[in-house]
Design a protein around this motif. Structure first.
Motif, PDB file in Angstrom:
ATOM      1  N   THR A  18      39.096  11.675  64.435  1.00  0.00           N
ATOM      2  CA  THR A  18      40.178  11.386  63.495  1.00  0.00           C
ATOM      3  C   THR A  18      41.206  12.511  63.528  1.00  0.00           C
ATOM      4  OG1 THR A  18      39.147  12.557  61.636  1.00  0.00           O
ATOM      5  CG2 THR A  18      38.525  10.237  61.958  1.00  0.00           C
ATOM      6  N   TYR A  19      42.353  12.254  62.909  1.00  0.00           N
ATOM      7  CA  TYR A  19      43.371  13.296  62.835  1.00  0.00           C
ATOM      8  C   TYR A  19      42.869  14.487  62.014  1.00  0.00           C
ATOM      9  CZ  TYR A  19      47.745  15.715  62.118  1.00  0.00           C
ATOM     10  OH  TYR A  19      48.712  16.673  62.092  1.00  0.00           O
ATOM     11  N   GLU A  20      42.062  14.198  60.993  1.00  0.00           N
ATOM     12  CA  GLU A  20      41.484  15.288  60.192  1.00  0.00           C
ATOM     13  C   GLU A  20      40.615  16.193  61.067  1.00  0.00           C
ATOM     14  OE1 GLU A  20      41.383  11.981  59.149  1.00  0.00           O
ATOM     15  OE2 GLU A  20      43.088  12.312  57.818  1.00  0.00           O
ATOM     16  N   ASN A  43      41.022   5.129  69.382  1.00  0.00           N
ATOM     17  CA  ASN A  43      42.155   5.190  68.469  1.00  0.00           C
ATOM     18  C   ASN A  43      43.344   5.812  69.194  1.00  0.00           C
ATOM     19  OD1 ASN A  43      43.976   5.513  66.402  1.00  0.00           O
ATOM     20  ND2 ASN A  43      42.773   7.022  65.277  1.00  0.00           N
ATOM     21  N   LEU A  46      45.560   8.503  67.594  1.00  0.00           N
ATOM     22  CA  LEU A  46      44.807   9.622  67.023  1.00  0.00           C
ATOM     23  C   LEU A  46      45.694  10.786  66.605  1.00  0.00           C
ATOM     24  CD1 LEU A  46      42.043  10.976  66.425  1.00  0.00           C
ATOM     25  CD2 LEU A  46      42.025  11.732  68.784  1.00  0.00           C
TER      26      LEU A  46
END
Length: 139
Positions: A18-20, A43, A46
């Motif tokens: 994820t981007y996090e 994704n 991303l």
């Protein structure tokens, strides 16, 4: 290795989904960048959130995003990719066997060869059940 101690860029890799994860990884490792393999395949957007993070210049950028309906079958796509990867490995083993003989294969390679027909069947089944996405339709 700290990037301040070398002129070589330090790139972190591993478990970027994820981007996090991107943000957390950069904070914890202090690397110059991160890279992703499986995460970016599942994704494709991303890294997209970075364009909107407190950056006024990002608002002037044009970003094109694919129709999300074409991404609805991600789990199926992942299974397809894994089966295709396994079949590529089997193909390499078959080439090795052809060049060096079957006796050159170890037990693991022989076991993979034995799964070829099942893998082909499973891939065909997935592809048969996947919804067809029409590409390039102009209107």
């Amino acid at each position: 290795v700290m990037s301040a101690e070398t002129e070589i860029p330090i790139i972190s890799n591993g478990n970027i989904i994820t981007y996090e994860d991107v943000v957390d990884n950069l904070k914890s490792t202090k690397a110059d960048g991160v890279m992703s393999a499986e995460g970016i395949l599942d994704n494709p957007a991303l890294y997209l959130p970075q364009l909107g993070d407190n950056d006024d210049s990002a608002k002037s950028r044009m970003v094109s995003i694919a129709d999300p309906s074409s991404l609805s079958n991600v789990k199926c796509d992942k299974k397809t990719r894994k089966l295709q990867k396994k079949l590529r490995e089997i193909e390499k083993i078959e080439k090795k066997a052809k060049l060096d003989g079957d006796e050159s294969l170890n037990n693991d390679q022989k076991e993979k060869l034995a799964t070829k027909q099942d893998s082909l069947r499973r891939l065909a089944e997935i592809e048969k059940n996947e919804p067809k996405v029409q590409k390039g339709s102009g209107g």
